[in-house]
Design a protein around this motif. Sequence first.
Motif, short mmCIF file in Angstrom:
data_model
loop_
_atom_site.label_atom_id
_atom_site.label_comp_id
_atom_site.label_asym_id
_atom_site.label_seq_id
_atom_site.Cartn_x
_atom_site.Cartn_y
_atom_site.Cartn_z
N HIS A 1 -30.27 -92.00 23.51
CA HIS A 1 -28.98 -91.75 24.16
C HIS A 1 -28.98 -90.39 24.85
CE1 HIS A 1 -24.75 -90.55 24.41
NE2 HIS A 1 -24.46 -91.83 24.46
N ILE A 2 -29.45 -89.36 24.13
CA ILE A 2 -29.49 -88.02 24.71
C ILE A 2 -30.46 -87.97 25.88
CG2 ILE A 2 -30.16 -85.63 24.24
CD1 ILE A 2 -29.18 -86.13 21.34
N GLY A 3 -31.63 -88.59 25.69
CA GLY A 3 -32.60 -88.62 26.78
C GLY A 3 -32.08 -89.34 28.00
N LEU A 4 -31.33 -90.43 27.78
CA LEU A 4 -30.76 -91.17 28.90
C LEU A 4 -29.76 -90.32 29.67
CD1 LEU A 4 -30.30 -93.79 30.49
CD2 LEU A 4 -28.60 -94.44 28.75
N VAL A 5 -28.89 -89.62 28.95
CA VAL A 5 -27.91 -88.76 29.61
C VAL A 5 -28.63 -87.70 30.46
CG1 VAL A 5 -26.15 -86.99 29.21
CG2 VAL A 5 -26.08 -89.13 27.92
#
Length: 475
Positions: free
Chosen positions: A172-176
């Motif tokens: 999730h963090i990497g996607l953001v």
Amino acid sequence: MRRRLAALLCCLLCLTGCATLAPPYETPAPASSSHWPAGAAYPTLADNAGPLAMHLPLGQVFPDQRLQQLLSLAIANNRDLRQAVIAIEQSRAQFQIEGAALLPQVDAEAQGYRERRPADLSGTGQSRITSEYRAGLGVSAYELDLFGRIRSLRDQALQTYLATEEARRAVHIGLVAEVASAWLTLAADQEHLRLARETLTSQEASYRLIQSRYDAGISSALDLHQAQTSVDNARIDIARYSRLVAQDQNALTLLVGSAIPANLLPEGLQDIRIAISEPAIGLPSQVLLQRPDILQAEHQLRAAYANIGAARAAFFPSIHLLGSFGSASAELTDLFQAGSLAWSFTPQISVPIFDAQRNRLRLRVAETERDLLLARYDKAIQTAFREVADALAAFGTLDTQLQAQRSLVDATANSYNLSQARYQQGIDSYLNVLDSQRALYRAQQELISTELGRQLNRTSLYRALGGGWYTSEPS
């Protein structure tokens, strides 16, 4: 008899709650420095040994409404994030399966049996038909977890589930961060494309002017051809950045997982800001141990410890209980009549004697896996420390670089204007104008790249700090 049997069962069930044979777990000491690096390249950081730092909301880090809507689309549609969520459900179900093994499985059973035996097999010299009917509750192969094997497997499944949840957070963090970076890169390439088009318009006007001067015999053929090179270079850059803009949009569409509305695309870097100011992030031990990839590595390490407990328990006897309780009768109509009570109890014990060292080798594999995951945990912390340190080094220098680059653009613009005036007055050749124009164009391009680097650094720092901009709370 029944009371003694019930008491024995209760004692055995109580023994199943004993501790496992897994080695005691201790959180490894962080394999990194206890302080962030300091020096001319780094911002001034105040180490805070108080409470752990907290995250800023996503909307405060990325205040642009278009980017916020794009991030919402990506979180809803991105396939990598969807796979991570499905993996969580799978791990949760596996944990529930392992936990259910701690309780007996009780089944309702009903069966009928009818057989004709010939005279020579009946034992009475006459053929005989026998019948038997049963109904009741049964327990099939319930293992008494005296040495914690099942509990260790359950703990392993729990830690695997928790590791999968942290993996989802990391995705999730990497996607953001990736969506924000791709969006900013698209904005920068659009800015480059706009600059190339403006440069082409300016160079075409200069070419037409020199063409008229050449036709009048004022300018030389060399001046005309030099002006043509500037026009052609601008055309080349327009083609290149048009291609990059299209590819940036394709990359962004893949990350988002759906078509992107035109109103969510950026127009340039001028109106975009990532709202991150001077960092106050606390000690490395406060920050790094909260990153989801570090937590994932620790849960995997805990799972390896639990797996060692299961491997150790395999050296000890295993006890299984089988039993049933209900009614039995030779006639179906008498199945639930008085006196039809029937029960059976069949404990089984298995003691390993010779297994060609399989259990010992399984234990060795489990211990080796623990050592391997410990090394991965240490490497994950060291990698995280380097990522934060690199982002801080860029944070501490990019603002100064950006200010210097803006000053350079102003200086080269003045130089270009002066060289044009001197050429028009016949003092300098067009070569000086061309050199000044190229220097200005390069400075403007570098200004866009530096601004992009500054914005991407904020995004990288958001990711390196585990998904938020940390601010220290008062103790």
